[in-house]
Design a protein around this motif. Structure first.
Motif, PDB file in Angstrom:
ATOM      1  N   ALA A  20       0.814  -1.213   0.000  1.00 27.72           N
ATOM      2  CA  ALA A  20       0.000   0.000   0.000  1.00 27.72           C
ATOM      3  C   ALA A  20       0.851   1.268   0.000  1.00 27.72           C
ATOM      4  CB  ALA A  20      -0.931   0.001   1.207  1.00 27.72           C
ATOM      5  N   GLU A  21       2.130   1.141   0.275  1.00 30.53           N
ATOM      6  CA  GLU A  21       3.000   2.304   0.306  1.00 30.53           C
ATOM      7  C   GLU A  21       3.100   2.920  -1.083  1.00 30.53           C
ATOM      8  OE1 GLU A  21       4.929   4.012   2.646  1.00 30.53           O
ATOM      9  OE2 GLU A  21       3.620   2.980   4.043  1.00 30.53           O
ATOM     10  N   PRO A  22       2.909   4.229  -1.201  1.00 26.60           N
ATOM     11  CA  PRO A  22       3.015   4.864  -2.521  1.00 26.60           C
ATOM     12  C   PRO A  22       4.472   4.899  -2.991  1.00 26.60           C
ATOM     13  CG  PRO A  22       2.758   6.523  -0.826  1.00 26.60           C
ATOM     14  CD  PRO A  22       2.579   5.191  -0.140  1.00 26.60           C
ATOM     15  N   PRO A  23       4.701   4.938  -4.299  1.00 25.24           N
ATOM     16  CA  PRO A  23       6.064   5.068  -4.816  1.00 25.24           C
ATOM     17  C   PRO A  23       6.709   6.350  -4.292  1.00 25.24           C
ATOM     18  CG  PRO A  23       4.513   4.585  -6.582  1.00 25.24           C
ATOM     19  CD  PRO A  23       3.702   4.886  -5.374  1.00 25.24           C
ATOM     20  N   THR A  24       7.975   6.270  -3.955  1.00 26.60           N
ATOM     21  CA  THR A  24       8.687   7.427  -3.424  1.00 26.60           C
ATOM     22  C   THR A  24       9.553   8.069  -4.504  1.00 26.60           C
ATOM     23  OG1 THR A  24      10.355   5.882  -2.573  1.00 26.60           O
ATOM     24  CG2 THR A  24       8.700   6.701  -1.019  1.00 26.60           C
ATOM     25  N   ILE A  25       9.675   9.395  -4.412  1.00 27.00           N
ATOM     26  CA  ILE A  25      10.423  10.181  -5.391  1.00 27.00           C
ATOM     27  C   ILE A  25      11.434  11.066  -4.660  1.00 27.00           C
ATOM     28  CG2 ILE A  25      10.273  11.916  -7.223  1.00 27.00           C
ATOM     29  CD1 ILE A  25       7.329  11.067  -7.599  1.00 27.00           C
ATOM     30  N   LEU A  26      12.669  11.047  -5.115  1.00 25.78           N
ATOM     31  CA  LEU A  26      13.717  11.914  -4.580  1.00 25.78           C
ATOM     32  C   LEU A  26      14.141  12.890  -5.673  1.00 25.78           C
ATOM     33  CD1 LEU A  26      15.821  12.570  -2.304  1.00 25.78           C
ATOM     34  CD2 LEU A  26      17.343  10.924  -3.445  1.00 25.78           C
ATOM     35  N   ALA A  27      13.935  14.174  -5.440  1.00 27.55           N
ATOM     36  CA  ALA A  27      14.348  15.211  -6.387  1.00 27.55           C
ATOM     37  C   ALA A  27      15.738  15.702  -5.991  1.00 27.55           C
ATOM     38  CB  ALA A  27      13.352  16.364  -6.380  1.00 27.55           C
ATOM     39  N   LEU A  28      16.718  15.444  -6.838  1.00 27.47           N
ATOM     40  CA  LEU A  28      18.117  15.741  -6.532  1.00 27.47           C
ATOM     41  C   LEU A  28      18.653  16.800  -7.489  1.00 27.47           C
ATOM     42  CD1 LEU A  28      20.765  14.948  -4.980  1.00 27.47           C
ATOM     43  CD2 LEU A  28      21.134  13.251  -6.791  1.00 27.47           C
ATOM     44  N   GLY A  29      19.311  17.816  -6.935  1.00 29.41           N
ATOM     45  CA  GLY A  29      19.884  18.835  -7.800  1.00 29.41           C
ATOM     46  C   GLY A  29      20.404  20.028  -7.029  1.00 29.41           C
ATOM     47  N   ASP A  30      20.471  21.173  -7.711  1.00 28.10           N
ATOM     48  CA  ASP A  30      20.996  22.400  -7.111  1.00 28.10           C
ATOM     49  C   ASP A  30      19.855  23.339  -6.741  1.00 28.10           C
ATOM     50  OD1 ASP A  30      20.273  23.532  -9.612  1.00 28.10           O
ATOM     51  OD2 ASP A  30      22.239  23.060 -10.437  1.00 28.10           O
ATOM     52  N   SER A  31      20.071  24.632  -6.866  1.00 28.19           N
ATOM     53  CA  SER A  31      19.042  25.605  -6.463  1.00 28.19           C
ATOM     54  C   SER A  31      17.776  25.507  -7.311  1.00 28.19           C
ATOM     55  CB  SER A  31      19.607  27.029  -6.542  1.00 28.19           C
ATOM     56  OG  SER A  31      20.068  27.314  -7.852  1.00 28.19           O
ATOM     57  N   ILE A  32      17.899  25.029  -8.536  1.00 33.23           N
ATOM     58  CA  ILE A  32      16.732  24.896  -9.399  1.00 33.23           C
ATOM     59  C   ILE A  32      15.794  23.834  -8.839  1.00 33.23           C
ATOM     60  CG2 ILE A  32      15.993  24.204 -11.734  1.00 33.23           C
ATOM     61  CD1 ILE A  32      18.660  25.555 -12.700  1.00 33.23           C
ATOM     62  N   ARG A  76      25.495  24.279  -5.380  1.00 35.97           N
ATOM     63  CA  ARG A  76      26.338  23.082  -5.431  1.00 35.97           C
ATOM     64  C   ARG A  76      26.369  22.485  -6.829  1.00 35.97           C
ATOM     65  NH1 ARG A  76      29.589  22.696  -0.925  1.00 35.97           N
ATOM     66  NH2 ARG A  76      28.377  23.027   0.976  1.00 35.97           N
ATOM     67  N   ASP A  77      27.503  21.865  -7.159  1.00 28.50           N
ATOM     68  CA  ASP A  77      27.649  21.252  -8.473  1.00 28.50           C
ATOM     69  C   ASP A  77      27.466  19.736  -8.395  1.00 28.50           C
ATOM     70  OD1 ASP A  77      29.993  20.373  -7.295  1.00 28.50           O
ATOM     71  OD2 ASP A  77      31.317  21.586  -8.541  1.00 28.50           O
ATOM     72  N   THR A  78      27.609  19.072  -9.525  1.00 23.14           N
ATOM     73  CA  THR A  78      27.378  17.628  -9.592  1.00 23.14           C
ATOM     74  C   THR A  78      28.400  16.860  -8.764  1.00 23.14           C
ATOM     75  OG1 THR A  78      26.565  18.008 -11.847  1.00 23.14           O
ATOM     76  CG2 THR A  78      26.909  15.735 -11.183  1.00 23.14           C
ATOM     77  N   LYS A  79      29.612  17.342  -8.706  1.00 24.84           N
ATOM     78  CA  LYS A  79      30.634  16.671  -7.892  1.00 24.84           C
ATOM     79  C   LYS A  79      30.225  16.652  -6.416  1.00 24.84           C
ATOM     80  CE  LYS A  79      34.846  16.971  -9.132  1.00 24.84           C
ATOM     81  NZ  LYS A  79      35.019  15.500  -9.396  1.00 24.84           N
ATOM     82  N   TYR A  80      29.653  17.741  -5.935  1.00 21.73           N
ATOM     83  CA  TYR A  80      29.175  17.765  -4.552  1.00 21.73           C
ATOM     84  C   TYR A  80      28.049  16.750  -4.358  1.00 21.73           C
ATOM     85  CZ  TYR A  80      26.823  19.154  -0.306  1.00 21.73           C
ATOM     86  OH  TYR A  80      26.224  19.126   0.944  1.00 21.73           O
ATOM     87  N   LEU A  81      27.127  16.696  -5.298  1.00 24.69           N
ATOM     88  CA  LEU A  81      26.027  15.742  -5.180  1.00 24.69           C
ATOM     89  C   LEU A  81      26.556  14.312  -5.145  1.00 24.69           C
ATOM     90  CD1 LEU A  81      23.361  17.298  -7.577  1.00 24.69           C
ATOM     91  CD2 LEU A  81      23.623  17.617  -5.108  1.00 24.69           C
ATOM     92  N   LEU A  82      27.589  14.043  -5.927  1.00 18.67           N
ATOM     93  CA  LEU A  82      28.215  12.722  -5.869  1.00 18.67           C
ATOM     94  C   LEU A  82      28.783  12.448  -4.491  1.00 18.67           C
ATOM     95  CD1 LEU A  82      29.340  10.092  -7.035  1.00 18.67           C
ATOM     96  CD2 LEU A  82      31.285  11.419  -7.941  1.00 18.67           C
TER      97      LEU A  82
END
Length: 218
Positions: A20-32, A76-82
């Motif tokens: 019954a748990e709904p699908p989960t979504i993670l929005a990953l990125g910078d200020s946008i 933050r840039d992609t390297k930070y997200l990594l």
């Protein structure tokens, strides 16, 4: 015997609760992805529109605002997200991850190869934790802050190539072209980078197009 019956019932209840748990979504990125006081974030439009469609979903992440939980990190840039991706995804192992990352670098540094490499590493990190994760990978919105962001067209071509290669090896990757139809002259605020209401609406529509089929499958 009674203990076995009770154990079976509890197991069935647990399985039903998980189903019954709904699908989960993670929005990953910078200020946008994070949003701000001076511009419109796509999540402000996307979340209500998904609710209107009647699909089950739940945004998760370490940060929360009026729109939803998220993993947006301004400046933050992609390297930070990594660098944070393993710890982040272990804590928030979403079924679907939206990645919009590519800004906060400088054209003079020739950053495209590094951004592509770091993006692939983020995807691989998450897939090691959850082999079933679906990645919705964005070709990022264009920007008029030049020459700083003059590398974005090249980056978007590289992201398309990356997505095609990962799909070919069997990874569930959905490519979303946020640059398509996005015009920084009309779709960004005065900084020529962050989306205004028009730009955010276009971004939300692109995410919607990718997400609805995924959420309807869940």
């Amino acid at each position: 015997m009674i203990k076995h019956i009770l154990a079976a019932i509890l197991s069935m209840i647990h399985l039903a609760a998980c189903a019954a748990e709904p699908p989960t979504i993670l929005a990953l990125g910078d200020s946008i992805t994070q949003g701000g006081k001076t511009y419109v974030c796509y999540r402000q439009i996307l979340v209500p529109e998904l609710r209107k469609r009647g699909v089950a979903f739940r945004f998760i992440g370490p940060r929360t605002d009026q729109a939803s939980a998220h993993a947006g990190y301004g400046g933050r840039d992609t390297k930070y997200l990594l660098s944070i991706s393993k710890e982040l995804y272990r804590k928030y192992p979403a079924d679907i991850v939206l990645i919009h990352s590519g800004h906060n670098s400088f054209s003079k540094d020739k950053p495209v190869a590094g951004i592509i490499r770091d993006t692939e590493a983020i995807i691989d990190t998450m897939r090691k934790i959850n082999p079933d994760v679906t990645i919705v990978l964005a070709q990022v919105i264009t920007a008029g802050k030049l020459p700083k962001y003059s590398y974005i067209p090249e980056l978007n071509k590289g992201l398309a190539t990356l997505a095609a290669r990962l799909v070919k090896r069997g990874d569930p990757i959905v490519l979303v072209n946020h640059a398509d139809g996005f015009d920084w002259k009309t779709d960004t605020i005065s900084d020529k980078v962050h989306p205004n209401a028009s730009g955010a609406k276009k971004m939300a529509a692109q995410w919607m197009h990718a997400l609805i089929p995924l959420l309807e499958k869940k």
